[in-house]
Design an enzyme around this catalytic site. Structure first.
Site, short mmCIF file in Angstrom:
data_model
loop_
_atom_site.label_atom_id
_atom_site.label_comp_id
_atom_site.label_asym_id
_atom_site.label_seq_id
_atom_site.Cartn_x
_atom_site.Cartn_y
_atom_site.Cartn_z
CD GLU A 82 10.33 4.39 -20.88
OE1 GLU A 82 10.34 3.90 -19.74
OE2 GLU A 82 11.14 5.23 -21.27
CB SER A 132 13.59 2.34 -18.88
OG SER A 132 14.42 2.87 -17.90
NE ARG A 151 9.81 7.01 -17.58
CZ ARG A 151 9.99 7.56 -16.38
NH1 ARG A 151 9.13 8.46 -15.92
NH2 ARG A 151 11.03 7.24 -15.65
C1 LIG Z 1 20.24 5.81 -22.16
C2 LIG Z 1 18.82 6.31 -22.12
C3 LIG Z 1 18.29 6.77 -20.94
C4 LIG Z 1 16.97 7.25 -20.88
N1 LIG Z 1 16.48 7.70 -19.69
C5 LIG Z 1 15.22 8.14 -19.61
C6 LIG Z 1 14.69 8.61 -18.36
O1 LIG Z 1 15.37 8.62 -17.34
N2 LIG Z 1 13.41 9.04 -18.34
C7 LIG Z 1 12.62 9.06 -19.45
O2 LIG Z 1 11.46 9.47 -19.34
N3 LIG Z 1 13.10 8.64 -20.64
C8 LIG Z 1 14.36 8.18 -20.75
N4 LIG Z 1 14.85 7.73 -21.95
C9 LIG Z 1 13.97 7.73 -23.12
C10 LIG Z 1 14.15 8.95 -24.07
O3 LIG Z 1 15.40 9.55 -23.86
C11 LIG Z 1 13.06 10.00 -23.88
O4 LIG Z 1 11.80 9.42 -24.07
C12 LIG Z 1 13.22 11.16 -24.85
O5 LIG Z 1 12.31 12.18 -24.55
C13 LIG Z 1 13.03 10.75 -26.31
O6 LIG Z 1 13.43 11.85 -27.10
P1 LIG Z 1 13.85 11.66 -28.62
O7 LIG Z 1 14.00 13.03 -29.21
O8 LIG Z 1 15.00 10.76 -28.72
O9 LIG Z 1 12.52 11.00 -29.21
P2 LIG Z 1 12.41 9.91 -30.37
O10 LIG Z 1 12.94 8.62 -29.88
O11 LIG Z 1 12.98 10.44 -31.62
O12 LIG Z 1 10.83 9.82 -30.52
C14 LIG Z 1 10.04 9.26 -29.50
C15 LIG Z 1 8.55 9.46 -29.89
O13 LIG Z 1 8.25 10.84 -29.86
C16 LIG Z 1 7.77 11.26 -31.14
N5 LIG Z 1 8.30 12.61 -31.37
C17 LIG Z 1 9.61 12.98 -31.36
N6 LIG Z 1 9.72 14.30 -31.56
C18 LIG Z 1 8.46 14.77 -31.71
C19 LIG Z 1 7.89 16.05 -31.97
N7 LIG Z 1 8.65 17.14 -32.12
N8 LIG Z 1 6.55 16.16 -32.08
C20 LIG Z 1 5.74 15.07 -31.94
N9 LIG Z 1 6.21 13.83 -31.70
C21 LIG Z 1 7.55 13.69 -31.59
C22 LIG Z 1 8.32 10.25 -32.14
O14 LIG Z 1 7.53 10.20 -33.32
C23 LIG Z 1 8.25 8.99 -31.32
O15 LIG Z 1 6.92 8.51 -31.34
C24 LIG Z 1 16.17 7.26 -22.05
C25 LIG Z 1 16.72 6.80 -23.26
C26 LIG Z 1 18.04 6.33 -23.30
C27 LIG Z 1 18.60 5.87 -24.60
#
Ligand SMILES: Cc1cc2nc3c(=O)[nH]c(=O)nc-3n(C[C@H](O)[C@H](O)[C@H](O)COP(=O)(O)OP(=O)(O)OC[C@H]3O[C@@H](n4cnc5c(N)ncnc54)[C@H](O)[C@@H]3O)c2cc1C
Length: 340
Positions: A334, A238, A164
């Protein structure tokens, strides 16, 4: 690229906390990214990237410019008889990509289905689930260097992927914007059923030799049953990482709590189940100020009533303190905290 001011972000994070950005823009192309960076530099604004908002806790007001990648272009870069190399824009939805690749006969990502968020954010915390991490498939990541305004490819092995985590979540957090990612996938059907809960679910449904699509469907079904739906109960998945402790500490806890699940990490360390620690500390279903720990899953912090980002962090701190006092183990959040 169009810059808006005073944009509400309440619906742009899955935790649904009230928040707004001083400035906001959507980016797709290289020139959009450069324009957004120029705007930030010329106006002396901090730049924050917001993807699907599924792994962030936002403060009430995000200072500076929030850049939101959009667009789902996907390009086949090269293929052999056995594999493909594809490049997909940061703005594409991760779950869409997993299903699209499976349909095209490009295999490997099935265990990562139903993870919300964007492709650009997937390497940031090395998304992982059901025994698979994206690190296994990342060939390279195309970035915009926010310090030099230059585009570059960073090889997967240089991204510092661990559980992670990656350099993008640590030392590179304010340095690089991920513009697109390159994944190498198998054209030969392959499945990873090493994760016990997945293996058991497949056997229970009579799938003794599952196809990649069987794995995808089974993981999607397990997740739908296990995790609260973000549209009904806002959450960010999580909320706490599974803590990694020394094997001796893990064994002494196991002696006190024989049903504590332990996972091997390496010769020195074991990973504990954060969900077990939280539940055993009596915090599953705990209610804070408009937010709480899900009744359904002890790892999930749910925003039941428009709680602020600060209230969610306060609740998380209560969980951390309680688990620390009972087990002597420190939990870590996380999601990424922005603007608090
Ligand atoms: C219901 C649920 C279930 C989930 N299950 C999992 C799981 O099983 N496994 C897991 O690993 N995660 C899980 N997650 C967490 C999440 O989905 C992941 O971490 C996902 O990759 C985040 O993507 P996002 O586009 O929403 O990022 P955001 O929440 O928008 O951003 C997260 C971070 O990444 C940075 N960021 C975003 N885009 C970029 C970019 N293009 N360049 C540089 N930095 C960037 C942001 O600035 C921030 O710091 C879950 C979340 C939810 C709500």
């Amino acid at each position: 690229m169009h810059v808006e001011t005073g944009v509400r972000l309440d619906t742009l994070s899955t935790l649904g906390v009230p928040s707004s950005a001083d400035y906001f823009c959507r980016v797709t192309s290289d020139s959009d990214w450069l324009e957004a960076l120029d705007y930030a530099t010329n106006h002396d604004l901090p730049l924050t990237i917001l993807g699907g908002g599924s792994n962030v806790i936002l403060g009430d007001q995000i200072r500076g410019i929030v850049v939101h990648p959009v667009g789902d272009d996907i390009e086949l870069i090269e293929q052999t008889g056995k594999s493909v190399l594809i490049e997909v824009l940061a703005g594409a939805h991760w779950d869409w990509l997993v299903r699209y690749c499976n349909q095209r006969g490009w295999y490997g990502l099935e265990n990562l289905v139903s993870i919300p968020g964007s492709c650009g954010a997937a390497p940031v915390q090395n998304v992982g689930a059901y025994g698979v991490e994206i690190a296994e498939f990342i060939d390279s990541v195309r970035v915009l260097d926010l310090h030099t305004s230059m585009f570059a490819h960073i090889q997967g092995q240089d991204c510092g992927f661990t559980y992670r985590d990656s350099h993008f979540k640590g030392p590179w957090r304010d340095r690089y914007a991920i513009v697109s990612i390159r994944l190498r996938l198998s054209k030969v059907p392959m499945v990873n059923t090493n994760y016990a809960a997945l293996a058991n679910a497949l056997v229970a449904t009579g799938l003794h030799e599952p196809s990649p699509l069987d794995v995808l469907n089974t993981v999607a079904a397990i997740r739908a049953a296990k995790l609260p739906d973000v549209h009904l109960m806002p959450n960010s998945g999580s909320f706490f990482k599974n803590p990694i402790v020394s094997i001796s500490q893990a064994q002494s806890l196991k002696a006190q709590y024989p049903d504590l699940p332990l996972y091997d990490v390496d010769a020195q360390n074991s990973k504990l189940s954060a969900a077990y620690l939280i539940e055993t500390a009596g915090l599953k279903g705990y209610c804070g100020d408009g937010c709480g720990i899900s009744q359904q899953h002890a790892l999930v912090l749910v925003n039941e009533g428009h709680a602020s980002g600060a209230a969610c962090v306060e609740l998380a701190q209560h969980v951390i303190n309680t688990v620390q006092a009972k087990f002597g183990v420190t939990l870590h959040i996380e999601p990424v905290v922005i603007g608090l």
